[in-house]
Scaffold this active site. Structure first.
Site, short mmCIF file in Angstrom:
data_model
loop_
_atom_site.label_atom_id
_atom_site.label_comp_id
_atom_site.label_asym_id
_atom_site.label_seq_id
_atom_site.Cartn_x
_atom_site.Cartn_y
_atom_site.Cartn_z
N ASP A 175 0.85 -1.19 0.00
CA ASP A 175 0.00 0.00 0.00
C ASP A 175 0.89 1.25 0.00
O ASP A 175 1.65 1.47 0.94
CB ASP A 175 -0.90 -0.01 1.24
CG ASP A 175 -2.09 0.91 1.11
OD1 ASP A 175 -2.10 1.77 0.21
OD2 ASP A 175 -3.03 0.79 1.93
N ASP A 176 0.80 2.03 -1.07
CA ASP A 176 1.53 3.32 -1.18
C ASP A 176 3.04 3.15 -1.31
O ASP A 176 3.79 4.09 -1.01
CB ASP A 176 1.24 4.25 0.01
CG ASP A 176 -0.16 4.85 -0.03
OD1 ASP A 176 -0.94 4.46 -0.92
OD2 ASP A 176 -0.47 5.70 0.81
N CYS A 193 -6.03 4.03 -3.90
CA CYS A 193 -6.30 2.69 -3.34
C CYS A 193 -7.50 2.00 -3.97
O CYS A 193 -7.38 0.94 -4.59
CB CYS A 193 -6.54 2.80 -1.84
SG CYS A 193 -5.32 3.71 -0.92
N LYS A 207 -6.15 -5.46 3.74
CA LYS A 207 -6.99 -4.30 3.44
C LYS A 207 -7.97 -4.59 2.30
O LYS A 207 -7.57 -4.98 1.22
CB LYS A 207 -6.09 -3.12 3.08
CG LYS A 207 -6.83 -1.87 2.58
CD LYS A 207 -5.85 -0.74 2.37
CE LYS A 207 -6.47 0.44 1.63
NZ LYS A 207 -5.56 1.59 1.55
N HIS A 245 -11.10 -2.20 1.32
CA HIS A 245 -11.31 -0.86 0.75
C HIS A 245 -12.08 -0.87 -0.57
O HIS A 245 -11.83 -0.07 -1.46
CB HIS A 245 -9.98 -0.14 0.57
CG HIS A 245 -10.14 1.36 0.62
ND1 HIS A 245 -9.15 2.24 0.26
CD2 HIS A 245 -11.21 2.13 0.99
CE1 HIS A 245 -9.57 3.48 0.39
NE2 HIS A 245 -10.83 3.44 0.85
N LYS A 265 1.31 9.92 -5.46
CA LYS A 265 -0.04 9.38 -5.26
C LYS A 265 -1.07 10.49 -5.50
O LYS A 265 -0.83 11.65 -5.19
CB LYS A 265 -0.17 8.85 -3.83
CG LYS A 265 -1.54 8.33 -3.46
CD LYS A 265 -1.56 7.85 -2.02
CE LYS A 265 -2.97 7.39 -1.61
NZ LYS A 265 -3.01 6.87 -0.24
#
Length: 514
Positions: free
Chosen positions: A32-33, A70, A124, A126, A297
């Protein structure tokens, strides 16, 4: 006679059907990221020895793309379809929005279940949770262990939200085992918890059925939290956010190593395909870095959408190579389903391609075009600091491309072959050197403030420094017509107002409310 018998034996051995290899185990690890400049093989000061080794022994994907956020990346990963086709073009699914990845989309775990796989998800989600029908266990996963929203505290597993309609900030637990609330995990770091659960699933897997494991780490999304021992090797990094972030990356690197060790220990590795991917570019305001790429991002610049990724597997026909073919996160669905011996019947028309032969054998990618996004509602929640502090673009008419093929004030981008066209306001267009390399926090874009159209030769100019729209108007015309083609076939943006009934005050837990 002996010769004749030997000849018959040889012919029989050559012509008999080969024993069918069982379908491979599929392990999909999503960071993530994690930014382009946050891994060792891209020259980062952050040490990622396990990821480096896995990529070096497999196929590193050096022209691999995700979405800049995301929810859009995860929706395209699991549906194989562009977000313009699911209504999720704009931002993410926020905690109190009554929204989820549309329930009439058939997802990757459902297709793999149809192909005989056991399907597990850890980490996650989401992709929406306002109704029970939106939960991972209702979308094709046999088991689920993780959190439903976009971020949370790594130790308490609480998430805090301002519920605007009530003018109150509510903090509540967001952790599930299946559909049940998972308590008893306070003060346990999520990356360790998720890795332990993944290893348990591997250790207890009954090998008569193939395994699909989707491990979606919280790492390295903010909040920037990690134990001091992982930050010690980075004491020379003066920027506190970058130092803490570096420790988080190192811990995740170790976790991926532990996961692959378990696959080997329990006898699954020799028939496993492991995919590692980030979900979007690094967030430079939270320790991440995409140097030397432009942007971050939330943006359609390469720093927002060019992703860290590789495939590691004994089943690859070529290993130890880099792929510079065009591959997108939506390609995993058809690729993995076909590897599994399944079929994509029952899905809506896919935007992804089967790229296994591209990865495994080095063949040209079947993908020649990639729509990054079209978002007519775009507002940058994280504008640049300094000269260019726009959040969106006023509707002005001062370009030769106005009122022609496509509304160039709309936030959009497309790749075709070596060309990339961006329109509207793509998001912050600065370059951000790693804090450990430079005293400058950013190198500002030199674009005119109201510029609304860019063309780049991304193959030769991945840093997006040399704008070519005036030199190649015929290319601009072609790509604007392609954007209009996609725009006409897009569904309306679905971005509902928040529902105050999401309030978890009564239960202390985030979860379905409708």
């Amino acid at each position: 006679m002996e010769r004749l018998r030997a000849l018959w034996c040889l012919l029989w051995c050559l012509l008999r059907p080969a024993a069918a290899r069982p379908p491979p185990h599929l392990v999909l690890v999503l960071a993530d990221d994690l930014g382009w400049g946050d891994v060792g093989w891209h020259g980062s000061a952050i040490r990622t020895p396990r990821l480096d080794a896995l990529g070096a022994g497999g196929v590193r994907l050096e022209r691999y793309y995700t979405q800049p956020l995301c929810t859009p990346s995860r929706s395209q990963l699991l549906s194989g379809r562009y977000q313009i086709h699911t209504g999720l073009q704009h931002q993410i699914i926020w905690p109190c929005q009554p929204s989820c990845l549309p329930l009439d989309e058939k997802l990757l775990p459902e297709l793999l279940k149809d192909a005989g796989y056991v399907t597990h998800m850890v980490g996650k989600w989401h992709l929406g949770m306002y109704r029970k029908e939106c939960l991972p266990t209702r979308r094709g996963f046999d088991t689920y262990f993780g959190y439903l929203l976009g971020s949370e505290d790594y130790y308490s597993h609480d998430h805090c939200v301002l519920i605007k309609a009530k003018n109150v900030t509510r903090c509540a637990l967001d952790f599930r085992d299946g559909e049940e609330v998972a308590t008893g995990f306070k003060n346990m770091y999520s990356t360790n918890l998720f890795t332990e659960r993944a290893i348990d699933l591997i250790a207890n897997h009954k090998t008569e059925k193939p395994l699909f494991l989707y491990l979606a780490f919280q790492s390295v999304h903010e909040p920037l939290e990690v134990s001091a021992e992982y930050m010690k090797p980075y004491s020379s990094i003066k920027d506190v956010k970058r130092r803490r972030y570096a420790g988080m990356v190192s811990l995740m690197d170790e976790a991926v190593g532990n996961l692959t060790d378990a696959l080997k220990e329990y006898g699954l590795w020799n028939n496993t395909v492991l995919v590692f991917s980030t979900d979007n570019g690094g967030q430079t305001m939270a320790g991440g870095n995409n140097w030397p790429l432009r942007g971050r991002k939330w943006t359609l610049w390469e720093g927002g959408v060019r992703g860290v990724g590789f495939v590691a597997s004994p089943l690859l026909k070529q290993k130890g190579v880099e792929s510079h073919e065009l591959i997108h996160i939506s390609d995993w669905l058809p690729t993995l389903v076909h590897l599994a011996g399944g079929h994509t019947n029952g899905t809506k028309p896919l935007d992804g391609f089967d790229v296994w032969k591209t990865i495994s054998e080095g063949r040209p990618s079947p993908r020649v075009e990639l729509l990054h996004n079209i978002d007519p509602m775009f507002v940058d929640d994280y504008p640049c600091l300094g000269i260019d502090n726009r959040t969106s673009l006023p509707q002005i008419n001062s370009s030769p491309w106005d009122n022609t093929l496509f509304n160039i004030s709309v936030h959009a981008a497309i790749r075709h072959g070596k060309w990339k066209l961006l329109t509207g306001y793509p998001g912050c267009g600065h370059w951000f050197p790693p804090p450990s390399l430079s005293s400058e926090s950013q190198i500002q874009s030199y674009d005119p403030p109201m510029k609304r159209l860019w063309l780049f030769d991304i193959v030769h100019d991945p840093e997006e420094k040399y704008e070519l729209s005036e030199k190649y108007p015929h290319v601009v015309k072609k790509l604007l017509s392609r954007l209009q083609y996609y725009y006409k076939r897009s569904v309306p943006v679905f971005y509902p107002d928040e529902d105050p009934q999401c309030d978890p005050a009564a239960t202390g837990v985030w979860g379905p409310w409708a």
